[in-house]
Motif scaffolding. Structure first.
Motif, PDB file in Angstrom:
ATOM      1  N   SER A 107       0.762  -1.256  -0.159  1.00 16.88           N
ATOM      2  CA  SER A 107       0.035   0.014   0.053  1.00 16.88           C
ATOM      3  C   SER A 107       1.058   1.388   0.018  1.00 16.88           C
ATOM      4  O   SER A 107       2.075   1.174   0.260  1.00 16.88           O
ATOM      5  CB  SER A 107      -0.775   0.004   1.244  1.00 16.88           C
ATOM      6  OG  SER A 107      -0.259   0.024   2.395  1.00 16.88           O
ATOM      7  N   GLY A 108       0.354   2.430  -0.298  1.00 13.81           N
ATOM      8  CA  GLY A 108       1.014   3.621  -0.298  1.00 13.81           C
ATOM      9  C   GLY A 108       1.312   3.831   1.248  1.00 13.81           C
ATOM     10  O   GLY A 108       2.539   4.665   1.709  1.00 13.81           O
ATOM     11  N   PHE A 109       0.295   3.606   2.151  1.00 14.06           N
ATOM     12  CA  PHE A 109       0.872   3.837   3.562  1.00 14.06           C
ATOM     13  C   PHE A 109       1.978   2.999   3.885  1.00 14.06           C
ATOM     14  O   PHE A 109       3.058   3.634   4.555  1.00 14.06           O
ATOM     15  CB  PHE A 109      -0.408   3.184   4.315  1.00 14.06           C
ATOM     16  CG  PHE A 109      -0.476   3.791   5.838  1.00 14.06           C
ATOM     17  CD1 PHE A 109      -1.545   4.598   6.187  1.00 14.06           C
ATOM     18  CD2 PHE A 109       0.398   3.629   6.538  1.00 14.06           C
ATOM     19  CE1 PHE A 109      -1.625   5.074   7.402  1.00 14.06           C
ATOM     20  CE2 PHE A 109       0.268   4.094   7.944  1.00 14.06           C
ATOM     21  CZ  PHE A 109      -0.565   4.789   8.298  1.00 14.06           C
ATOM     22  N   HIS A 133      -0.296  14.060   4.826  1.00 11.23           N
ATOM     23  CA  HIS A 133      -0.943  12.795   4.981  1.00 11.23           C
ATOM     24  C   HIS A 133      -0.600  12.148   6.356  1.00 11.23           C
ATOM     25  O   HIS A 133       0.459  12.162   6.414  1.00 11.23           O
ATOM     26  CB  HIS A 133      -1.050  12.131   3.663  1.00 11.23           C
ATOM     27  CG  HIS A 133      -1.900  10.789   3.958  1.00 11.23           C
ATOM     28  ND1 HIS A 133      -1.688   9.488   4.056  1.00 11.23           N
ATOM     29  CD2 HIS A 133      -3.284  10.701   3.367  1.00 11.23           C
ATOM     30  CE1 HIS A 133      -2.546   8.703   3.894  1.00 11.23           C
ATOM     31  NE2 HIS A 133      -3.740   9.588   3.638  1.00 11.23           N
ATOM     32  N   SER A 135      -0.130   8.898   6.803  1.00  7.53           N
ATOM     33  CA  SER A 135       1.018   7.991   6.525  1.00  7.53           C
ATOM     34  C   SER A 135       2.393   8.780   6.419  1.00  7.53           C
ATOM     35  O   SER A 135       3.197   7.928   6.824  1.00  7.53           O
ATOM     36  CB  SER A 135       0.685   7.288   5.488  1.00  7.53           C
ATOM     37  OG  SER A 135       0.493   7.870   4.117  1.00  7.53           O
ATOM     38  N   SER A 181      -5.387  15.750  -0.216  1.00  7.41           N
ATOM     39  CA  SER A 181      -6.539  14.771  -0.484  1.00  7.41           C
ATOM     40  C   SER A 181      -7.734  15.742  -0.026  1.00  7.41           C
ATOM     41  O   SER A 181      -8.651  15.137  -0.378  1.00  7.41           O
ATOM     42  CB  SER A 181      -6.253  13.497   0.030  1.00  7.41           C
ATOM     43  OG  SER A 181      -6.074  13.553   1.503  1.00  7.41           O
ATOM     44  N   ALA A 208       0.322  10.327  -4.048  1.00 15.22           N
ATOM     45  CA  ALA A 208      -0.789   9.244  -4.129  1.00 15.22           C
ATOM     46  C   ALA A 208      -2.258   9.681  -4.948  1.00 15.22           C
ATOM     47  O   ALA A 208      -2.587   9.051  -5.633  1.00 15.22           O
ATOM     48  CB  ALA A 208      -1.484   9.047  -2.646  1.00 15.22           C
ATOM     49  N   HIS A 209      -2.458  10.789  -4.642  1.00 14.12           N
ATOM     50  CA  HIS A 209      -3.717  11.624  -5.538  1.00 14.12           C
ATOM     51  C   HIS A 209      -3.283  12.374  -6.915  1.00 14.12           C
ATOM     52  O   HIS A 209      -4.025  12.806  -7.516  1.00 14.12           O
ATOM     53  CB  HIS A 209      -4.286  12.662  -4.620  1.00 14.12           C
ATOM     54  CG  HIS A 209      -5.344  11.957  -3.494  1.00 14.12           C
ATOM     55  ND1 HIS A 209      -6.924  11.525  -4.005  1.00 14.12           N
ATOM     56  CD2 HIS A 209      -5.261  11.631  -2.387  1.00 14.12           C
ATOM     57  CE1 HIS A 209      -7.195  11.252  -2.875  1.00 14.12           C
ATOM     58  NE2 HIS A 209      -6.307  11.139  -1.918  1.00 14.12           N
ATOM     59  N   SER A 239      -3.791   2.454  -5.268  1.00 15.69           N
ATOM     60  CA  SER A 239      -5.062   2.136  -4.741  1.00 15.69           C
ATOM     61  C   SER A 239      -6.154   3.015  -5.178  1.00 15.69           C
ATOM     62  O   SER A 239      -7.184   3.151  -4.814  1.00 15.69           O
ATOM     63  CB  SER A 239      -4.763   2.199  -3.202  1.00 15.69           C
ATOM     64  OG  SER A 239      -3.456   1.663  -2.864  1.00 15.69           O
ATOM     65  N   LYS A 240      -5.667   4.181  -5.862  1.00 16.46           N
ATOM     66  CA  LYS A 240      -6.510   5.291  -6.211  1.00 16.46           C
ATOM     67  C   LYS A 240      -6.700   5.183  -7.704  1.00 16.46           C
ATOM     68  O   LYS A 240      -7.569   4.543  -8.279  1.00 16.46           O
ATOM     69  CB  LYS A 240      -5.993   6.432  -5.613  1.00 16.46           C
ATOM     70  CG  LYS A 240      -6.141   6.811  -4.269  1.00 16.46           C
ATOM     71  CD  LYS A 240      -5.487   7.762  -3.537  1.00 16.46           C
ATOM     72  CE  LYS A 240      -5.743   7.769  -2.085  1.00 16.46           C
ATOM     73  NZ  LYS A 240      -4.648   8.071  -1.055  1.00 16.46           N
ATOM     74  N   GLY A 246      -1.937  -1.042  -3.760  1.00 17.84           N
ATOM     75  CA  GLY A 246      -0.599  -1.343  -3.724  1.00 17.84           C
ATOM     76  C   GLY A 246       0.134   0.132  -3.737  1.00 17.84           C
ATOM     77  O   GLY A 246      -0.424   1.255  -3.902  1.00 17.84           O
TER      78      GLY A 246
END
Ligand SMILES: *Cc1c(COP(=O)(O)O)cnc(C)c1O
Length: 392
Positions: A107-109, A133, A135, A181, A208-209, A239-240, A246
């Motif tokens: 995940s990105g986290f 964020h 994370s 986000s 991520a975004h 995941s987005k 991932g």
């Protein structure tokens, strides 16, 4: 008093303040419309920017990967070996993002909590955007480095802090979200780069975004600003916009090599699953073949935002398809979300601690899966609810 009574009290407190999150149950695949708690509603909530979460080619690729490799990766990659499928995905991602190398995570986290503590530790300092964020914040905390928050999106504030504090520490890292986000604003990465270059410190962006959204054909924020080869580490998520799940770390080969030796979620947690890896490979193929979905996403976002402003809604200062509809108090946002659902729109209220107190909102996520009729339907319902609740 039982030893868990305090938790019950805390939960009641959240409920009374309108801050308790009720998670809706989805009875259908991701798309413009969803079955939510048994009712068909327009989907304004997901990060499935390009509609890939239920794309036939992505689903077929996941199935084909299962047929060839099964489902699970077996164990952590350093112990059980790494599948050529994951290596292929990493090579394709590196090419797509025009970097030397890339590494995937579950995940990105995970990618954030792996990367930050591998780059800085005790005696070092992290300069972190005030609105980064969770994370990133957790990655920073895990590292043991001193954390200094600079003013949101302010290269000037960053420079002042570097000037004042850099000499007190051994090494330094500057870290920022690419797209924020909750507000949809974009980090001034070009200006941040200039400052980090001047002070010779590492620059990391969590895109991520922006992955699949910003830049040419969705190549992300570094491409958007034309900063190829200049940003040391890019974090991304699949995941987005990629519609799967991932995390990615992309950047210089030496940093990727180091993460394979010292990134704890890489060393102590298994790889992405095989269908995820197969699906992500297909997502990269789709994005490389055509910019059609990314273009449609932006056209949809521009249309929706313009119409919402015309209706009189405050949509903040978003520069991306993320469209916050600012409402203020958490209880108003929760009531608004409920009324939207009853009228046929799935739009979740977002309140403290995800956003600061008094800035509760409905965050509308526009996607390429929406057609103009869908957006018009959404606008009609927003107008109806907004008037009824005295917001417009
Ligand atoms: C969503 C998000 C993440 C987490 O990504 P996952 O792949 O869902 O774990 C990390 N960083 C930022 C900035 C995000 O918006």
């Amino acid at each position: 008093m039982s030893k868990i009574d305090w938790i019950k009290k805390e939960i009641e407190g959240l409920q009374n303040a309108g801050l308790y999150t009720n998670i809706r149950t989805l009875g259908s695949a991701q798309g413009a419309w969803l079955m939510v708690d048994g009712k068909k509603v327009l989907n304004f909530c997901s990060n499935n920017y390009l509609g890939l979460a239920n794309h036939p080619r992505i689903a077929a690729a996941a199935k084909a990967a299962i047929d060839e490799y099964g489902v699970g990766p077996g164990a952590v990659r350093t112990i059980a070996g790494t599948m050529d499928l994951h290596i292929k995905l990493e090579q394709r991602l590196a090419e797509f993002k025009k970097v030397e190398a890339a590494l995937t995570f579950q995940s990105g986290f995970n990618a954030n909590t792996a990367t930050i503590p591998a780059l800085v530790g005790k005696g070092d300092v992290i300069f972190s955007d005030r609105l980064n964020h969770a994370s990133i914040i957790d990655g920073c905390r895990l590292s043991g480095a001193k954390i200094k928050a600079y003013e949101h999106n302010s290269a000037e504030s960053l420079e002042e802090m570097l000037k004042e504090h850099l000499s007190e520490y051994k090494r330094a890292l500057v870290v920022t979200d690419g797209v924020f986000s909750m507000d949809g604003d974009v980090a001034p990465l070009d200006k941040l780069f200039e400052v980090t270059k001047k002070y010779d410190v590492l620059l990391m962006v969590d895109d991520a975004h922006g992955e699949g959204v910003l830049g040419h054909g969705g190549r992300g924020i570094v491409d958007h600003f034309g900063l190829h080869g200049k940003v040391d580490v890019e974090i991304g998520t699949m995941s987005k916009a990629f519609g799967v799940v991932g995390g990615i770390v992309a950047g210089k080969q030496v940093i990727i090599d180091w993460l394979k030796q010292r990134g704890r979620p890489f060393l102590f947690s298994s790889a992405m699953t095989i269908p995820d890896a197969g699906a992500c490979l297909a997502a990269v193929d789709l994005l490389e073949e055509s910019t059609e979905l990314v273009d449609k996403l932006w056209d949809n976002a521009k249309y929706f935002k313009t119409e919402m402003k015309t209706l009189g809604f405050d949509t903040g200062h978003s520069e991306t398809p993320i469209t916050p509809v600012m409402l203020g108090e958490a209880t108003l946002a929760q009531g608004f979300s409920k009324a939207l659902y009853e009228a046929g729109v799935f739009g979740t209220a977002i309140a403290f601690p995800t956003v600061p107190q008094g800035t509760a909102r409905i965050r509308v996520m526009i996607s390429a899966a929406h057609e103009t009729e869908d957006l018009d339907k959404g606008l009609e319902i927003f107008a109806e609810v907004g008037k009824k609740m005295g917001v417009i």
